[in-house]
Enzyme design. Sequence first.
Site, PDB file in Angstrom:
ATOM      1  N   ASP A  25       0.859  -1.187   0.000  1.00 12.00           N
ATOM      2  CA  ASP A  25       0.000   0.000   0.000  1.00 12.00           C
ATOM      3  C   ASP A  25       0.897   1.240   0.000  1.00 12.00           C
ATOM      4  O   ASP A  25       1.367   1.691   1.048  1.00 12.00           O
ATOM      5  CB  ASP A  25      -0.906  -0.025   1.232  1.00 12.00           C
ATOM      6  CG  ASP A  25      -1.955   1.079   1.217  1.00 12.00           C
ATOM      7  OD1 ASP A  25      -1.712   2.126   0.587  1.00 12.00           O
ATOM      8  OD2 ASP A  25      -3.014   0.904   1.857  1.00 12.00           O
ATOM      9  N   GLU A 117      -0.398   1.410  13.254  1.00  8.72           N
ATOM     10  CA  GLU A 117      -1.302   1.427  12.106  1.00  8.72           C
ATOM     11  C   GLU A 117      -2.474   0.549  12.523  1.00  8.72           C
ATOM     12  O   GLU A 117      -2.512  -0.640  12.251  1.00  8.72           O
ATOM     13  CB  GLU A 117      -0.584   0.898  10.867  1.00  8.72           C
ATOM     14  CG  GLU A 117      -1.314   1.230   9.568  1.00  8.72           C
ATOM     15  CD  GLU A 117      -2.260   0.122   9.145  1.00  8.72           C
ATOM     16  OE1 GLU A 117      -3.321  -0.032   9.805  1.00  8.72           O
ATOM     17  OE2 GLU A 117      -1.946  -0.576   8.186  1.00  8.72           O
ATOM     18  N   GLU A 126     -12.174  -4.181  13.631  1.00  7.11           N
ATOM     19  CA  GLU A 126     -11.135  -4.915  14.366  1.00  7.11           C
ATOM     20  C   GLU A 126     -10.774  -4.261  15.693  1.00  7.11           C
ATOM     21  O   GLU A 126     -10.119  -4.871  16.525  1.00  7.11           O
ATOM     22  CB  GLU A 126      -9.870  -5.127  13.524  1.00  7.11           C
ATOM     23  CG  GLU A 126     -10.097  -6.085  12.371  1.00  7.11           C
ATOM     24  CD  GLU A 126      -8.845  -6.362  11.578  1.00  7.11           C
ATOM     25  OE1 GLU A 126      -7.859  -5.620  11.717  1.00  7.11           O
ATOM     26  OE2 GLU A 126      -8.850  -7.341  10.816  1.00  7.11           O
ATOM     27  N   HIS A 268      -5.299  -0.030   0.588  1.00  4.69           N
ATOM     28  CA  HIS A 268      -5.844  -1.378   0.782  1.00  4.69           C
ATOM     29  C   HIS A 268      -7.158  -1.349   1.551  1.00  4.69           C
ATOM     30  O   HIS A 268      -7.899  -2.321   1.545  1.00  4.69           O
ATOM     31  CB  HIS A 268      -4.816  -2.284   1.489  1.00  4.69           C
ATOM     32  CG  HIS A 268      -4.670  -2.035   2.953  1.00  4.69           C
ATOM     33  ND1 HIS A 268      -3.907  -1.011   3.478  1.00  4.69           N
ATOM     34  CD2 HIS A 268      -5.193  -2.680   4.022  1.00  4.69           C
ATOM     35  CE1 HIS A 268      -3.964  -1.051   4.793  1.00  4.69           C
ATOM     36  NE2 HIS A 268      -4.743  -2.056   5.152  1.00  4.69           N
TER      37      HIS A 268
END
Length: 346
Positions: A25, A117, A126, A268
């Site tokens: 990415d 990240e 998540e 992404h």
Amino acid sequence: MEGMDTTDYFESYEDLEIHQLMLSDVARNKAYKKAIEDNAKEIKGKTVLDVGAGTGILSVFFAKAGAKKVYAVEASNVYKIAEDVVKENQLSSVIEVIHGKVEEIDLPEKVDIIVSEWMGFYLLHEAMLDSVIFARDKFLKEGGLMFPESATLYSAACSVPSMFEYWNNVDGVSMRCFGEKLRQKASQKPITEQIDPENILTDPENVLWLDLREVTAEDLNNIKIQQLAVANKEGTYQGICLWFTCNFPSYGTEPVTLSTDPEEEETHWKQTTIVLPTQINVEKGTPLAYELGLQRCNENNRRYKIEVTMLDPDEIEHPEFCNCYLTKCILVRAMLEKYEKDSLPN
């Protein structure tokens, strides 16, 4: 959305293809690298904690920018690759890879900077931000820096031709029935795909703004907002598109933003789209109202339940300068424009 337990979550990150996707990415890597290099004066001689370090690329960026010590914490077995990357870049004297969950480890000192990240699809998927918040509260010195330091989630009405028009004619074969099945499935789980900017029908509305220096995990449990958007072009309203931006600290340099906006370089994360069960033709000026809710799942706090409720734009309050075509808004605009004109000096 179906949930996964914590073990499954960390094991999923042992799939090298996931890391290949992230490392490929360009926009993601470029934003972190530039933000770190631009702040080299603030980083030199400082200690850094990399939460969810993965293969260790962000830790290497910090070490090369002059950090004195970097603690790269990774709970999955990918930590072994991070160790190899550190050795390969001859940075073992600066970067210490720690295998474990950040909630369960100890560090010999507090750190000056936390990097992670942590962003998932539609920003919160998540829920890795919980771990970053935990690390901030336990390990970050007062006044320490966060990379990134803020994030914003946006929504906009859109067309989704891949779920509607495409199935009208697939190489001469009508497959509308298949398209209907796809949309039924999409009603249970949002789709992740790159949306053509031409298919965005309204200006983006702010759903959520997070200050990473202050946000708590509890702030993320239940997010609900009522949106009134106005179509800025003619089109077919078929979904609601979500994307996010992240901002990094800036000291005397141009601020760096990592954006997943459809108009920016593809990432992404792409965009997350909630597909509507039906489509509505709109013209420029059409008001579109909906309530968007993101609620953390009880059975798995790493997942969210996304709910959209369509609202009647006639029954909700419009902003003062609303540019929709409803008569009440046209009259208010005319009055405000006349007042502004009359207020100008002769």
